[in-house]
Design a protein around this motif. Structure first.
Motif, mmCIF file in Angstrom:
data_model
loop_
_atom_site.group_PDB
_atom_site.id
_atom_site.type_symbol
_atom_site.label_atom_id
_atom_site.label_comp_id
_atom_site.label_asym_id
_atom_site.label_seq_id
_atom_site.Cartn_x
_atom_site.Cartn_y
_atom_site.Cartn_z
ATOM 1 N N ILE A 122 0.839 -1.210 0.000
ATOM 2 C CA ILE A 122 0.000 0.000 0.000
ATOM 3 C C ILE A 122 0.869 1.253 0.000
ATOM 4 N N GLY A 136 0.983 3.929 -3.071
ATOM 5 C CA GLY A 136 0.690 5.339 -2.769
ATOM 6 C C GLY A 136 1.804 6.247 -3.222
ATOM 7 N N LEU A 194 -5.014 4.253 -6.776
ATOM 8 C CA LEU A 194 -4.633 4.217 -5.362
ATOM 9 C C LEU A 194 -5.783 3.726 -4.483
ATOM 10 N N PHE A 195 -6.953 4.395 -4.588
ATOM 11 C CA PHE A 195 -7.979 3.996 -3.619
ATOM 12 C C PHE A 195 -8.624 2.656 -3.957
ATOM 13 N N CYS A 219 -6.250 0.000 -2.552
ATOM 14 C CA CYS A 219 -6.357 -0.092 -1.094
ATOM 15 C C CYS A 219 -7.654 -0.791 -0.690
ATOM 16 N N LEU A 220 -8.754 -0.352 -1.313
ATOM 17 C CA LEU A 220 -10.048 -0.907 -0.925
ATOM 18 C C LEU A 220 -10.107 -2.406 -1.174
ATOM 19 N N VAL A 261 -7.486 -4.447 1.117
ATOM 20 C CA VAL A 261 -7.812 -4.402 2.540
ATOM 21 C C VAL A 261 -9.084 -5.179 2.844
ATOM 22 N N VAL A 308 2.018 10.745 0.757
ATOM 23 C CA VAL A 308 0.790 10.053 0.360
ATOM 24 C C VAL A 308 0.885 8.584 0.756
ATOM 25 N N GLY A 309 2.061 7.975 0.468
ATOM 26 C CA GLY A 309 2.268 6.581 0.835
ATOM 27 C C GLY A 309 2.063 6.370 2.325
ATOM 28 N N VAL A 320 -1.777 6.701 3.393
ATOM 29 C CA VAL A 320 -2.622 5.532 3.094
ATOM 30 C C VAL A 320 -2.208 4.321 3.927
ATOM 31 N N ILE A 367 -7.327 -1.107 9.563
ATOM 32 C CA ILE A 367 -8.052 -2.303 9.155
ATOM 33 C C ILE A 367 -7.182 -3.541 9.329
ATOM 34 N N ILE A 377 -13.411 1.359 5.619
ATOM 35 C CA ILE A 377 -12.825 1.549 4.279
ATOM 36 C C ILE A 377 -13.076 2.959 3.751
ATOM 37 N N ILE A 421 -10.088 5.200 3.967
ATOM 38 C CA ILE A 421 -9.082 5.073 2.896
ATOM 39 C C ILE A 421 -9.475 5.936 1.702
ATOM 40 N N LEU A 422 -10.754 5.821 1.343
ATOM 41 C CA LEU A 422 -11.249 6.624 0.226
ATOM 42 C C LEU A 422 -11.032 8.114 0.492
ATOM 43 N N ALA A 455 -7.338 9.105 0.080
ATOM 44 C CA ALA A 455 -6.909 9.113 -1.315
ATOM 45 C C ALA A 455 -7.477 10.304 -2.070
#
Lengths: 515, 515
Positions: free
Chosen positions: A115, A119, A142-143, A146-147, A150, B32-33, B36, B43, B57, B60-61, B64
């Motif tokens: 992740i 990112g 990116l998102f 992650c989504l 995860v 950014v890395g 996130v 989680i 979740i 996370i959105l 991002a």
């Protein structure tokens, strides 16, 4: 009560005007409403909800984020969204399989590192100048990554999760595109086309407006170039439009980028329509508009040629202006109606009136310079010069006055005001203008507006009063030369504009009108 | 193989250069890395996941979508996100309660209508010009509303759903802001400050570059203003920077908008720091840059003053240029170091050298006009004029040649080239330039480049050869007058620039240097 009613009425009126100004605004709003409604129905009705499950809410998110003003922009954003989701999905499944095979302890560590890595890399890449237009795509990668990874980790079965999500995103994208294309489509190409045509007209308008003000005004009621009103000339609507033309390069580029995504439609019937040529023509037009800005600068400059001098060249300047504006407008109209016609005769007449302006300036160029030497008796000017330099100001003005009076008597019988601008021989014209000039020289603006008191500190110049005053006069009158030169340069750039439009009409296969 | 290795090496090199050019790019990517990663840990670890459930979740959105380059922009986007979510949540709960109370049949209809209504209204509002910066907020309202009301309908308990979602959005926003502010913060204010200072330098550089090229070149090796190379003058790096200054108004405004969201930081220590003044100074500077663009237009114009004539005024033009550039640079440095110093002496020396330029042009203004009449013997020019007009071209050139030779003999003993530009009396200077001019007149550019063959078709002018040729000569030399006028206008605008910078330094409480 009363005041409340009134302000609400005014507010409603403003909103109504805003909507009427461009009916596409209302259309776009209803389209968004329709799209989200359609996608919500998938959940509100029992049957589709039972098929897709809770993941269907992703289609709502997709519609809300993807729906753009024009068809092309929606396609572009949809492409970003689709490719981003797909890449992220593939990546997530691959990494998840690797992580899963390493066992319970290492799995979250690998997922965490991946992740962080994704990112960092996507954020770095989206700053690269050629990838900037796809900024949204990198966010999606990116998102989505992650989504998926995860929730796959927590809920198990990442492939199932990502597949469900991709389905619902696809449904959302499909609805967004369908509504955008089928219900009152707003094409980026059409917008670009209209935008370009209207900038042609605004350049022509502001050229005419600027020249009109230059010739018409007395030069005293101009708002000055104060820093507070720098951007606002309330009585010059066309200038404002021209200025916005200068700043619309980003808009044109965005529209051209979007237009490339659109299928052939309406008047733009063949594939690979040259939308990038529109941007090029816009750039050439902007170079013409820079000259208009420079003309506008001279109009509002503190250093100003006397009004009478400007009036002297009125006919010629107006001829050039109206013909140049006509040429620009006719180019705009040609693009607007997508016809291709030869501009030779218009171009010729602009050129010939430009030449006429040049010739007139040439013939009366002595008006632009107070200190003046005829080129063909250069071997004997010394006595006169030294006399002028040694004479005091009062001496000079007395002499001028005397000259002026004798002049008046001699010439008033010769020339009438009506034939001043037409075919009279230059010699006869010359003296009439001379009177004008003499009368004018007293009401010149002084410049610079701030006092330069430390004039002597640089040395090298004897600070007698005479050369200084003359300097101010001469450069003030040269401001007219600047104005006309800029006008001539505008005309010179029209050649390139005609070429660029011709290139566009060739590549876009406009229909020939007079061939 | 070889080629592959080489291109990968080149590619790595390019990426490395890109990263080195602005280290903030790399910092931003790692931030950014990190953000996130942090939010994913919520989680990946069991404890927080058990508290927040699957709704986590959403954080996370949020990260991002919310994470922007500068602190201010992140705050701004966070504000949009927070307010949008809050409004949508309240609305959704209210409508859901109403819908619930109407019973099983009416409920989905009311929800559907409300979704359509919200979609339409938010899309309409975000097009209103004063609401355009909050475009993202309206999108957030739309999708949050749909998500909450729809999932509330399917899963029951909309209040619980929306609360959970708001929590996780708040967590995401909190992480994004925290990482952005605490880890290598990139302040929009600092960026704006640097951007403005660098535009001062690029305007000064491009002014000097443009004038240098104008004076230095022979005028024949310029790339012409062809439509294909319109935007590219590869040998003029400063011009390119200046042009980007012209287009950076949107960037400055965006940075100022973001900077307003930032708390006091670094060098900008007091609240309500006047960021909008930066935009104003940028606008005034842009008006100076327009003049540089116009100067650049003259430099690349097809109508060109002969090189020797340009060379004649070299010293004066260079003085004005270098002093104007120095003033601009010193203003830029003052802003850069946040000091406030009086610019009186610099302004005075710019003004006095501008006056010197004006005076020089005045004294030699006859050089700018081939057809020339002394103002004080206007009662007797008729015989000479008619002679000139009736003489053929060869006659005239013979006469000119004779004049030139006698001139040479007479004057070479009088003046030496060394004192040409210094304090010699104007009369002696005059003839020396005259020779120059005569020699020069043969290699003038002809203009317009296209043939104007239909010259007679407009009538009114006798198309004899003499006036036409003169017209071309005269306007070509007037191009020098245009160049100097534009330079003078540039100096006139510097007054406003000094004022605007002074205003900024007062409002931003820069420390006084020499008071």
């Amino acid at each position: 009560g009363r005041v409340g009613d009134f302000s609400i009425q005014a507010w409603i009126w403003k909103v109504w005007e805003f909507a009427k100004e461009d009916s596409n605004r209302v259309k776009f709003s209803f389209k968004v409403g329709l799209a989200v409604l359609l996608v919500s129905l998938l959940i509100l009705f029992r049957a589709p909800y039972e098929i897709f499950g809770t993941n269907i809410i992703w289609s709502i998110l997709t519609v809300a984020i993807m729906f753009e003003y024009t068809v092309g922009a929606t396609f572009n954003r949809g492409f970003n969204r689709a490719l981003g989701s797909l890449l992220a999905g593939i990546l997530a499944i691959a990494i998840a399989q690797v992580a899963l095979s390493t066992g319970r302890v290492a799995e979250p560590i690998i997922i965490g590192i991946s992740i962080f890595f994704i990112g960092t890399v996507t954020s770095f890449m989206k700053q690269w100048s050629s990838l900037v237009p796809y900024e949204y795509g990198f966010r999606v990668i990116l998102f989505t990554y992650c989504l998926i990874i995860v929730s796959g980790y927590r809920m198990g079965n990442p492939i199932r999760t990502s597949m469900d999500r991709l389905y619902s995103i696809a449904i959302g994208g499909f609805v967004a595109v369908l509504v955008n294309v089928l219900v009152f489509p707003i094409w980026a190409g059409e917008q670009l086309h209209k935008e370009l045509v209207s900038s042609f007209h605004s350049v022509a308008d502001s050229l005419e407006e600027c020249v009109k003000k230059y010739l018409e005004d007395e030069g005293f009621d101009h708002p000055e170039f104060a820093s507070t009103v720098m951007d606002e000339f309330p009585d010059e609507p066309a200038y404002k439009k021209c200025k916005s033309t200068l700043n619309c390069s980003a808009k044109l580029e965005a529209l051209a980028l979007a237009a490339k995504w659109e299928p052939p439609h309406g008047r733009f019937r063949h594939f690979f329509y040259p939308w990038s040529e529109y941007v090029k023509v816009g750039a050439v037009l902007r170079y013409c508009a820079y000259e208009v800005m420079a003309l506008h600068g001279v109009l509002h400059s503190e250093i100003q040629a006397p009004y009478n001098l400007r009036y002297t060249f009125q006919t010629e300047i107006q001829d050039v202006t109206s013909q140049a504006a006509e040429l620009v407008r006719s180019l705009g109209k040609d693009i607007g109606s997508m016809t291709r016609s030869l501009k030779t005769s218009l171009l010729k007449s602009v050129h010939s009136s430009t030449e006429r302006l040049q010739r007139t300036i040439d013939m009366h160029s002595y008006l632009l310079t107070t200190y003046c030497e005829p080129p063909d008796n250069s071997s004997k000017p010394l006595p006169k010069l030294s006399y002028t330099l040694s004479s005091t100001l009062s001496d000079l003005s007395n002499q001028l006055q005397a000259d002026l009076e004798s002049n008046n008597l001699e010439k008033n019988s010769n020339t009438t005001p009506q034939n001043m601008f037409s075919g009279t021989p230059p010699a006869a014209q010359a003296e009439t203008y001379h009177e004008t000039m003499r009368k004018q020289s007293r009401r010149l603006h002084s410049w610079p507006s701030r006092e330069v008191s430390a004039f002597e500190e640089d040395g090298g110049f004897t600070a007698d009063f005479l050369p200084r005053m003359k300097a101010l006069e001469s450069t003030a009158t040269l401001s007219l030369a600047t104005f006309t030169s800029l006008l001539i340069e505008f005309v010179a750039r029209l050649d390139h504009l005609v070429e660029a439009v011709d290139q566009l009409s060739k590549m876009a296969k406009f229909k020939n009108e007079n061939l």
